[in-house]
Design a protein around this motif. Sequence first.
Motif, mmCIF file in Angstrom:
data_model
loop_
_atom_site.group_PDB
_atom_site.id
_atom_site.type_symbol
_atom_site.label_atom_id
_atom_site.label_comp_id
_atom_site.label_asym_id
_atom_site.label_seq_id
_atom_site.Cartn_x
_atom_site.Cartn_y
_atom_site.Cartn_z
ATOM 1 N N HIS A 148 12.396 17.224 -29.395
ATOM 2 C CA HIS A 148 12.855 16.034 -30.104
ATOM 3 C C HIS A 148 11.704 15.108 -30.473
ATOM 4 C CE1 HIS A 148 17.066 16.970 -29.608
ATOM 5 N NE2 HIS A 148 16.885 17.193 -28.327
ATOM 6 N N SER A 149 11.890 14.388 -31.567
ATOM 7 C CA SER A 149 10.922 13.416 -32.044
ATOM 8 C C SER A 149 11.678 12.307 -32.763
ATOM 9 C CB SER A 149 9.917 14.080 -32.994
ATOM 10 O OG SER A 149 10.572 14.559 -34.153
ATOM 11 N N PRO A 150 11.031 11.173 -33.005
ATOM 12 C CA PRO A 150 11.756 10.046 -33.621
ATOM 13 C C PRO A 150 11.841 10.092 -35.138
ATOM 14 C CG PRO A 150 9.547 9.363 -33.006
ATOM 15 C CD PRO A 150 9.701 10.763 -32.510
ATOM 16 N N ASP A 151 11.216 11.063 -35.789
ATOM 17 C CA ASP A 151 11.146 11.007 -37.249
ATOM 18 C C ASP A 151 11.206 12.388 -37.897
ATOM 19 O OD1 ASP A 151 8.727 11.927 -36.345
ATOM 20 O OD2 ASP A 151 7.496 10.477 -37.439
ATOM 21 N N TYR A 152 11.999 13.299 -37.366
ATOM 22 C CA TYR A 152 12.039 14.655 -37.908
ATOM 23 C C TYR A 152 12.852 14.738 -39.197
ATOM 24 C CZ TYR A 152 12.194 19.758 -37.963
ATOM 25 O OH TYR A 152 12.053 21.084 -38.314
ATOM 26 N N GLY A 153 13.804 13.834 -39.377
ATOM 27 C CA GLY A 153 14.580 13.812 -40.614
ATOM 28 C C GLY A 153 15.981 14.371 -40.508
ATOM 29 N N ALA A 154 16.540 14.431 -39.299
ATOM 30 C CA ALA A 154 17.897 14.964 -39.136
ATOM 31 C C ALA A 154 18.931 14.117 -39.870
ATOM 32 C CB ALA A 154 18.252 15.042 -37.648
ATOM 33 N N ILE A 155 18.796 12.806 -39.777
ATOM 34 C CA ILE A 155 19.772 11.926 -40.422
ATOM 35 C C ILE A 155 19.670 12.044 -41.944
ATOM 36 C CG2 ILE A 155 20.462 9.516 -40.760
ATOM 37 C CD1 ILE A 155 19.491 8.997 -37.871
ATOM 38 N N ARG A 156 18.459 12.067 -42.446
ATOM 39 C CA ARG A 156 18.261 12.195 -43.890
ATOM 40 C C ARG A 156 18.794 13.543 -44.380
ATOM 41 N NH1 ARG A 156 15.301 9.327 -47.415
ATOM 42 N NH2 ARG A 156 14.495 8.067 -45.692
ATOM 43 N N HIS A 157 18.561 14.607 -43.599
ATOM 44 C CA HIS A 157 19.050 15.927 -43.994
ATOM 45 C C HIS A 157 20.578 15.960 -43.993
ATOM 46 C CE1 HIS A 157 19.259 20.185 -44.640
ATOM 47 N NE2 HIS A 157 19.819 20.415 -43.463
ATOM 48 N N LEU A 158 21.199 15.392 -42.970
ATOM 49 C CA LEU A 158 22.659 15.368 -42.911
ATOM 50 C C LEU A 158 23.228 14.590 -44.088
ATOM 51 C CD1 LEU A 158 25.351 15.906 -41.490
ATOM 52 C CD2 LEU A 158 24.936 13.875 -40.088
ATOM 53 N N ARG A 159 22.625 13.469 -44.407
ATOM 54 C CA ARG A 159 23.076 12.644 -45.533
ATOM 55 C C ARG A 159 23.008 13.430 -46.844
ATOM 56 N NH1 ARG A 159 23.621 10.398 -49.773
ATOM 57 N NH2 ARG A 159 23.444 8.182 -50.295
ATOM 58 N N ALA A 160 21.891 14.114 -47.067
ATOM 59 C CA ALA A 160 21.735 14.884 -48.301
ATOM 60 C C ALA A 160 22.632 16.119 -48.311
ATOM 61 C CB ALA A 160 20.270 15.295 -48.466
ATOM 62 N N LEU A 161 22.760 16.779 -47.167
ATOM 63 C CA LEU A 161 23.588 17.974 -47.073
ATOM 64 C C LEU A 161 25.041 17.658 -47.400
ATOM 65 C CD1 LEU A 161 23.255 21.010 -46.157
ATOM 66 C CD2 LEU A 161 24.113 20.252 -43.933
ATOM 67 N N LEU A 162 25.540 16.559 -46.859
ATOM 68 C CA LEU A 162 26.911 16.156 -47.150
ATOM 69 C C LEU A 162 27.090 15.804 -48.624
ATOM 70 C CD1 LEU A 162 28.259 13.920 -44.227
ATOM 71 C CD2 LEU A 162 29.278 16.002 -45.148
ATOM 72 N N GLY A 163 26.135 15.066 -49.168
ATOM 73 C CA GLY A 163 26.240 14.691 -50.573
ATOM 74 C C GLY A 163 26.271 15.894 -51.492
ATOM 75 N N HIS A 164 25.354 16.832 -51.274
ATOM 76 C CA HIS A 164 25.318 18.029 -52.110
ATOM 77 C C HIS A 164 26.537 18.909 -51.869
ATOM 78 C CE1 HIS A 164 20.698 17.439 -52.255
ATOM 79 N NE2 HIS A 164 21.248 16.966 -53.362
ATOM 80 N N GLY A 165 26.999 18.973 -50.614
ATOM 81 C CA GLY A 165 28.201 19.750 -50.328
ATOM 82 C C GLY A 165 29.425 19.182 -51.016
ATOM 83 N N MET A 166 29.550 17.867 -51.034
ATOM 84 C CA MET A 166 30.675 17.234 -51.714
ATOM 85 C C MET A 166 30.626 17.504 -53.212
ATOM 86 S SD MET A 166 30.661 13.644 -49.546
ATOM 87 C CE MET A 166 32.100 12.874 -50.299
ATOM 88 N N GLN A 167 29.433 17.480 -53.783
ATOM 89 C CA GLN A 167 29.295 17.782 -55.214
ATOM 90 C C GLN A 167 29.687 19.229 -55.498
ATOM 91 O OE1 GLN A 167 25.248 16.843 -56.194
ATOM 92 N NE2 GLN A 167 25.552 14.627 -56.057
ATOM 93 N N ARG A 168 29.179 20.164 -54.680
ATOM 94 C CA ARG A 168 29.481 21.583 -54.880
ATOM 95 C C ARG A 168 30.975 21.858 -54.738
ATOM 96 N NH1 ARG A 168 25.207 25.159 -52.956
ATOM 97 N NH2 ARG A 168 26.859 26.736 -52.728
ATOM 98 N N ALA A 169 31.639 21.117 -53.837
ATOM 99 C CA ALA A 169 33.063 21.346 -53.596
ATOM 100 C C ALA A 169 33.946 20.615 -54.601
ATOM 101 C CB ALA A 169 33.423 20.906 -52.178
ATOM 102 N N GLY A 170 33.353 19.799 -55.453
ATOM 103 C CA GLY A 170 34.134 19.063 -56.440
ATOM 104 C C GLY A 170 34.955 17.944 -55.855
ATOM 105 N N ILE A 171 34.483 17.357 -54.756
ATOM 106 C CA ILE A 171 35.198 16.236 -54.142
ATOM 107 C C ILE A 171 34.964 14.975 -54.977
ATOM 108 C CG2 ILE A 171 35.308 14.738 -52.104
ATOM 109 C CD1 ILE A 171 34.673 17.169 -50.419
ATOM 110 N N PRO A 172 36.012 14.261 -55.333
ATOM 111 C CA PRO A 172 35.833 13.030 -56.115
ATOM 112 C C PRO A 172 34.996 12.006 -55.352
ATOM 113 C CG PRO A 172 38.135 13.726 -56.102
ATOM 114 C CD PRO A 172 37.435 14.574 -55.081
ATOM 115 N N ASN A 173 34.194 11.267 -56.078
ATOM 116 C CA ASN A 173 33.369 10.202 -55.517
ATOM 117 C C ASN A 173 32.512 10.698 -54.345
ATOM 118 O OD1 ASN A 173 34.537 8.221 -57.284
ATOM 119 N ND2 ASN A 173 36.336 8.198 -55.929
ATOM 120 N N PRO A 174 31.631 11.669 -54.585
ATOM 121 C CA PRO A 174 30.771 12.158 -53.503
ATOM 122 C C PRO A 174 29.701 11.140 -53.137
ATOM 123 C CG PRO A 174 30.111 13.128 -55.575
ATOM 124 C CD PRO A 174 31.359 12.341 -55.855
ATOM 125 N N LEU A 175 29.049 11.385 -52.011
ATOM 126 C CA LEU A 175 27.911 10.544 -51.648
ATOM 127 C C LEU A 175 26.869 10.620 -52.758
ATOM 128 C CD1 LEU A 175 27.403 11.468 -47.881
ATOM 129 C CD2 LEU A 175 28.027 9.217 -48.764
#
Length: 345
Positions: free
Chosen positions: A173-200
């Motif tokens: 573990h480290s304080p700046d690996y980017g897990a939160i940023r990756h999760l945020r982007a992963l969800l946003g792109h996943g919502m777009q790919r799935a055609g969910i209205p109003n994605p992140l």
Amino acid sequence: MVSILTLQVVQSPLHNPLLMGSIRSVVACLSLAAIARKMTTAAGLCPPGTSAAAPGLLRLTSVAGYEQNRVNDVLLLRPATNTQRRCDKESLQNGNEHVVFFPGDIQDFQQEMALQPDAAPWQSWSLEHVALILGHRFPGCHIWVVRASCMYLHKFSCYQNFVESNLFGAPEHSPDYGAIRHLRALLGHGMQRAGIPNPLPPLSGTAAPGPLPAGFTLTIVGFSKGCVVLNQIVYELAGARADPELRLFLDSVSDMYWLDGGHPGGSETWVTDKCALGELASSGVAVHAHVTPYEVRDPMRAWVGREHQRFIKTLEDLGACLSQKLHFEEEPASIENHFRIIQEF
């Protein structure tokens, strides 16, 4: 210095590559194959080897994160349109509640598990089955099951995209690996790919980010090895709050569930750093810790139980919104009950 070989010998069967060869005999004793057949029929999933999925399930491959080399396969279970949108809080009625689940070792798409001798008996806990279980647990929510980016030897989940890890998935573990940023982007792109209205919206990097979609809320659940992702998120909280976009995203997280966390490393199964836990406590996120004797009462890995107690005690002292439960306390420790916590929490 303790050798890697020595560390592997003292691990429990689920996390120990030297003992995994006996897993099939253990499974036979537990009759999990019968459980798997029963759950397959009840859930309406297609038999192993077919590519069709249950209604509402969508498999997304190679969903991009925030860096080009960080991609994950994701399984999405859409909420039933006629289901009351409760998602643990009956006042939430906007249909934009999301649950992200990080599975443990062995767990993969059912079609892949069916092809692996050590994994096939555990198909009752495939990603598809777990998504359906969580759909009942969180009715009205979008359920996102994130497949580990690497499954070493088809057994050991490695969440390298979220936390620095070795081949067997033991984290550093480290304080700046980017897990939160990756999760945020992963969800946003996943919502777009799935055609969910109003994605992140995509991360903009601006000091004045735009708002998140109306009513967007997020629950994060980790099981066994998957808890390393939640731990990494905790270590990153302080730094992420300094980023306006990530802080806005973190403010949408309502609950975090640790389900019987475990990994093959010799420490840091649970977060014990007081500063990191102080950030978690002050965030207002509801913390839920569910464990079984399989992890916290294993005499060969006594540090897991000690770290769990420190995690609980520290958060209690810090005034965190905390709930905890030891499941199957009166039953012998078993891999079966370790997995059953997914149904029981």
